[in-house]
Write a protein that holds these residues in place. Sequence first.
Motif, mmCIF file in Angstrom:
data_model
loop_
_atom_site.group_PDB
_atom_site.id
_atom_site.type_symbol
_atom_site.label_atom_id
_atom_site.label_comp_id
_atom_site.label_asym_id
_atom_site.label_seq_id
_atom_site.Cartn_x
_atom_site.Cartn_y
_atom_site.Cartn_z
ATOM 1 N N HIS A 1 0.832 -1.208 0.000
ATOM 2 C CA HIS A 1 0.000 0.000 0.000
ATOM 3 C C HIS A 1 0.868 1.261 0.000
ATOM 4 O O HIS A 1 0.538 2.255 -0.661
ATOM 5 C CB HIS A 1 -0.932 -0.007 1.216
ATOM 6 N N ALA A 2 1.980 1.221 0.734
ATOM 7 C CA ALA A 2 2.874 2.376 0.754
ATOM 8 C C ALA A 2 3.503 2.603 -0.613
ATOM 9 O O ALA A 2 3.662 3.744 -1.073
ATOM 10 C CB ALA A 2 3.957 2.178 1.815
ATOM 11 N N LEU A 3 3.859 1.518 -1.291
ATOM 12 C CA LEU A 3 4.436 1.649 -2.627
ATOM 13 C C LEU A 3 3.415 2.198 -3.622
ATOM 14 O O LEU A 3 3.754 3.017 -4.488
ATOM 15 C CB LEU A 3 4.946 0.289 -3.097
ATOM 16 N N LYS A 4 2.175 1.770 -3.505
ATOM 17 C CA LYS A 4 1.134 2.300 -4.396
ATOM 18 C C LYS A 4 0.937 3.801 -4.183
ATOM 19 O O LYS A 4 0.808 4.569 -5.143
ATOM 20 C CB LYS A 4 -0.188 1.564 -4.152
ATOM 21 N N LEU B 1 10.783 6.433 -11.551
ATOM 22 C CA LEU B 1 10.609 5.686 -10.305
ATOM 23 C C LEU B 1 9.184 5.172 -10.175
ATOM 24 O O LEU B 1 8.963 4.042 -9.708
ATOM 25 C CB LEU B 1 10.970 6.572 -9.109
ATOM 26 N N ALA B 2 8.194 5.971 -10.578
ATOM 27 C CA ALA B 2 6.799 5.519 -10.539
ATOM 28 C C ALA B 2 6.607 4.299 -11.434
ATOM 29 O O ALA B 2 5.917 3.334 -11.064
ATOM 30 C CB ALA B 2 5.874 6.655 -10.983
ATOM 31 N N LYS B 3 7.234 4.307 -12.605
ATOM 32 C CA LYS B 3 7.154 3.159 -13.513
ATOM 33 C C LYS B 3 7.764 1.917 -12.867
ATOM 34 O O LYS B 3 7.183 0.819 -12.925
ATOM 35 C CB LYS B 3 7.872 3.490 -14.819
ATOM 36 N N ASP C 1 6.977 -3.437 -10.301
ATOM 37 C CA ASP C 1 7.217 -4.429 -9.247
ATOM 38 C C ASP C 1 5.912 -4.912 -8.631
ATOM 39 O O ASP C 1 5.704 -6.118 -8.435
ATOM 40 C CB ASP C 1 8.118 -3.829 -8.164
ATOM 41 N N VAL C 2 5.037 -3.963 -8.308
ATOM 42 C CA VAL C 2 3.772 -4.330 -7.658
ATOM 43 C C VAL C 2 2.907 -5.151 -8.607
ATOM 44 O O VAL C 2 2.269 -6.130 -8.207
ATOM 45 C CB VAL C 2 3.031 -3.068 -7.182
ATOM 46 N N HIS C 3 2.886 -4.756 -9.884
ATOM 47 C CA HIS C 3 2.081 -5.484 -10.870
ATOM 48 C C HIS C 3 2.620 -6.886 -11.097
ATOM 49 O O HIS C 3 1.849 -7.831 -11.334
ATOM 50 C CB HIS C 3 2.062 -4.705 -12.187
ATOM 51 N N LEU D 1 0.619 1.313 -13.661
ATOM 52 C CA LEU D 1 1.638 0.936 -14.638
ATOM 53 C C LEU D 1 1.333 1.539 -16.004
ATOM 54 O O LEU D 1 2.225 2.063 -16.681
ATOM 55 C CB LEU D 1 1.713 -0.590 -14.724
ATOM 56 N N VAL D 2 0.062 1.477 -16.405
ATOM 57 C CA VAL D 2 -0.319 2.058 -17.700
ATOM 58 C C VAL D 2 -0.080 3.564 -17.705
ATOM 59 O O VAL D 2 0.432 4.132 -18.678
ATOM 60 C CB VAL D 2 -1.793 1.738 -18.015
ATOM 61 N N ALA D 3 -0.436 4.236 -16.597
ATOM 62 C CA ALA D 3 -0.236 5.685 -16.526
ATOM 63 C C ALA D 3 1.243 6.045 -16.591
ATOM 64 O O ALA D 3 1.633 7.006 -17.259
ATOM 65 C CB ALA D 3 -0.858 6.223 -15.238
ATOM 66 N N SER D 4 2.094 5.277 -15.903
ATOM 67 C CA SER D 4 3.533 5.576 -15.922
ATOM 68 C C SER D 4 4.148 5.279 -17.287
ATOM 69 O O SER D 4 5.028 6.006 -17.754
ATOM 70 C CB SER D 4 4.247 4.776 -14.832
#
Length: 674
Positions: free
Chosen positions: A465-468, A485-487, A492-494, A507-510
């Motif tokens: 949740h913190a990473l999101k 970094l957002a990408k 990683d989360v995906h 991921l799509v937005a980044s």
Amino acid sequence: MTSARSSATSTISTLLGQTSLDDHGEILRAADKALKKSKTDTEAQHVKLVALLKLDRFDDALHVLGQGGEKLKERARLEWAYALYKAGKPEEAAEIAKDATERGLQHVEAQATYRAENFVRASTVYQQLSSDQVQAKNEEADLRINSGAVDAQLEWAGLGPSTRSKKPRREDLDAFETAYNAACGSIPRGELGQGEVLLRRAKDLCNALEDLSETDKQAELLPIAVQHVYVLARQGRLDEAEKLASSIPIQEIPDPSTRYIAQINSLASRPKSNPFLTHRLFNSAPTFSRTDQLFQYQQSIIRQDSFAIDLDSLKHEGVAAATARKINSQSLPSLQYSLNPLSILNVAARARSESGKTALKQIVPLLEKRPNDLGLILTIVQLYVLTGNLGSATQLLEKFLSKLEQSGNDSHLDARFAPGLVGTLVSLYVSQGQRSHLRTELAKAASYWRKRTKESSPSFTQPVHALKAAGSALLESSISGDLSLAKAIFSDVHAQDADDRYSTAGLVASLTFESPSEITATQLDALTPVERLVTSIDASALEAAGVARVSAPTSTNTKRAAPEAKAPRPKKMKKSRIPKDYDPNKTADPERWLPMKDRSYYRPKGKKGKQRQAQLMQGGIVAEETSRPATPGGEGSRPGATVAGGGTGGVIGGGGGAGAGQAKKKKKGKGGKW
């Protein structure tokens, strides 16, 4: 030796053949008879061991295992592990059953690790058992029930990311046990509404069972009702909680730990009660058996409740001393969920349950003694926020986190980037509109946890949740490094959970900013279509409500004019402030607050009055005999001040001009300027 063993085996077989398989007492006596003839007969020892387990004599079973030695333990490994588990030694039982291929031992290991609060290992073992083909009747249902219980305990222990599923599955709603476990998993996530729905579902399913007697149904319904009281209290519905708690026959609950929790929930649901009576009832705890102990998180909450009740009973010194001993015995800073609340209770005791600035005066000096006390820091930050001092709260937390970051200690760094602490600082930044500071803090935390995940063991659980949150904040930045970094974060989360729509959208937005060509059709299909998102939006209604629209160059402006401001209502004057000769029908003099000589309609009378008025006028004639300088060095005088001629006409002096009246008269014609 072989013939003796065969003879003994024949004897025990003959004796067992003369008894019923369900009569474990007779089997035990037959085994004892055989052992009288041969004390080292492993077969008879094994039979006796099983009979003792059937009779719930677990300590005696362990004694037999000790007499039988390694030979019996190797032969009866399953019974050995089970006896340890039932005797209240789950850690030893789990060690005996560890990595076993026998299915019965795997079940014992799962149960033992669950009781030892090693919920991650218990979840792993149950997943292994569920993946294999079931071998016993009702085993599949038992596995589903026990796996749901493990998932619920993972949530309560703060290990939610290790659970199999966050949402109740359809099969969880088919039995009251699985529905109850799903409810217990929803509650620690804060999903109280869903938890209440699942509890009601569990109650209805239990009542609908036809193969359970009414007595058995009541025994199963009581824990559900106890949990329901907790949910109602958490929702603030104290009247409903108190009503439900009063209907529960607490003394009829067979499980001592559940009975004690029911008693505590009943006390907590009473909004107004005598604190001293509550203290007496709270401390009348039952005696728990070795296999029926409270879990650590339950003990922690009950310990906190105990101190809170002591505070209500005005036992401030006792609470302060007891909590201080526990805090000082630990290494700080600590992320233990059982320790940091004690710091808050310690602060409350020292401040004698006061809050605001009064409490701050009492507890801020404690920072010198406990500079790494995380609970103390957060309490002071909260008090600063409550008193409206956001700047001091932010500065204190920034300084504390900076000190932890510079220490280089691994445990200090884990505390520095703990999601709760980072979230607190981010909330302070949000409240003050400091968006750049917010993104910087989240970026640092995300970088640390990504690095920590790569260096740790596979069992390490990263704060998803913190990473999101960090990834979402970085997407708002225009800096190329933040978008990269957002990408990386959302990649990683995906990769961990491809079915998570939030991480997919991130991921799509980044990728849209960095590399649009890498976006796959599968990722786009996983997102909610735009048409579905806007189906509930009525553009015409929004427009009619006053949304500004861009007009064509030739058209007139169709924006609606702002409504005229209403004149404020005149304030009603108090009677005590109304003059005696006040007439509401007459207009009050607007210059009534000015001295009479400063009013526009003032006209002096007599020659002296007119002369004085002329001198006060700007550019008026000044009589030389009245001109005099301010005395240098006199009290309140200021050098360079002019007395007359184009000024206000008065003597200028600081602090009242006490020195002006001490000057001597000048001769005629010698005055003028100083």
